[in-house]
Scaffold this active site. Structure first.
Site, short mmCIF file in Angstrom:
data_model
loop_
_atom_site.label_atom_id
_atom_site.label_comp_id
_atom_site.label_asym_id
_atom_site.label_seq_id
_atom_site.Cartn_x
_atom_site.Cartn_y
_atom_site.Cartn_z
N GLY A 85 53.54 21.17 42.30
CA GLY A 85 53.22 20.63 40.98
C GLY A 85 54.21 21.13 39.96
O GLY A 85 55.36 21.40 40.27
N CYS A 86 53.77 21.28 38.75
CA CYS A 86 54.62 21.75 37.67
C CYS A 86 55.17 23.13 37.99
O CYS A 86 54.42 24.04 38.34
CB CYS A 86 53.82 21.79 36.37
SG CYS A 86 54.73 22.47 34.98
N PHE A 87 56.47 23.30 37.84
CA PHE A 87 57.06 24.61 38.20
C PHE A 87 56.62 25.72 37.25
O PHE A 87 56.70 26.89 37.60
CB PHE A 87 58.57 24.57 38.36
CG PHE A 87 59.40 23.87 37.31
CD1 PHE A 87 59.03 23.78 35.99
CD2 PHE A 87 60.60 23.31 37.68
CE1 PHE A 87 59.82 23.15 35.05
CE2 PHE A 87 61.42 22.67 36.75
CZ PHE A 87 61.02 22.60 35.44
N TRP A 88 56.12 25.40 36.08
CA TRP A 88 55.61 26.44 35.18
C TRP A 88 54.43 27.17 35.83
O TRP A 88 54.30 28.38 35.71
CB TRP A 88 55.16 25.85 33.86
CG TRP A 88 56.19 25.12 33.07
CD1 TRP A 88 57.55 25.18 33.20
CD2 TRP A 88 55.94 24.21 32.00
NE1 TRP A 88 58.16 24.36 32.28
CE2 TRP A 88 57.19 23.75 31.53
CE3 TRP A 88 54.79 23.74 31.40
CZ2 TRP A 88 57.31 22.84 30.49
CZ3 TRP A 88 54.90 22.83 30.35
CH2 TRP A 88 56.16 22.39 29.91
#
Length: 173
Positions: free
Chosen positions: A9-12
């Protein structure tokens, strides 16, 4: 020192969940698994580069086993969702392990087999050879840590990170 490239998903979110693990020395957000050289965040979000948002994790294997790192990775996202994580939809958000050698491939497949018992639906994580890794723009580095008040960070990333840290509390410094 060893490195693995993981996307969930979002790398954050993935970066925030893996930072602080004992034995992890660096987590760098980036893009990999696609066909466009030096993609930008906007291009990857446009869903036409083939890249996933990923992190390159550097770690000391004698301090954290590859299998343990993979277990934490599978905790911080839902590997049963194809090309999405919650409301983040598109191939850039796919669950992916990009392996650098046969040992990483075998460990990723073993982790999927082992973790499949923890999920009702089948794990759809892609396991592919690592090609080029492109470091994301500086604004994305340590994004969760630097922007905790950001609505996405507080509503999406924070619960994933909290769940991961609670389940694996003994692994964090």
């Amino acid at each position: 020192m060893e490195q693995m490239v993981l996307g969930g998903g979002c790398f954050w979110c993935v970066e925030g969940a893996l930072l602080g693990l004992r034995g992890v020395t660096e987590v760098i957000p980036g893009y990999s698994g696609g066909h466009v050289e030096n993609p930008t965040y906007e291009q990857v979000c446009g869903k036409r580069t083939g890249h996933a948002e990923v992190v390159r994790v550097a770690f000391e294997p004698d301090e954290i086993a590859r299998s343990t790192l993979l277990e934490v990775f599978f905790t911080c996202h839902d590997p049963t969702q194809l090309n999405r994580q919650g409301n983040d939809v598109g191939p850039q958000y796919r669950s992916i392990v990009l392996y650098a050698d046969q040992g990483q491939r075998e460990d990723a497949l073993a982790a999927i087999e082992e973790m499949s018992e923890a999920f009702y639906d089948p794990i759809v994580t892609e396991v592919s050879p690592l090609g080029d890794f492109y470091v994301a723009e500086k604004i994305h580095h340590n994004y969760y840590q630097n922007n905790p008040q950001n609505p996405y960070c507080s509503l999406v990333a924070a619960p994933k990170i909290a769940k991961t840290r609670a389940k694996h509390a003994d692994l964090y410094e």
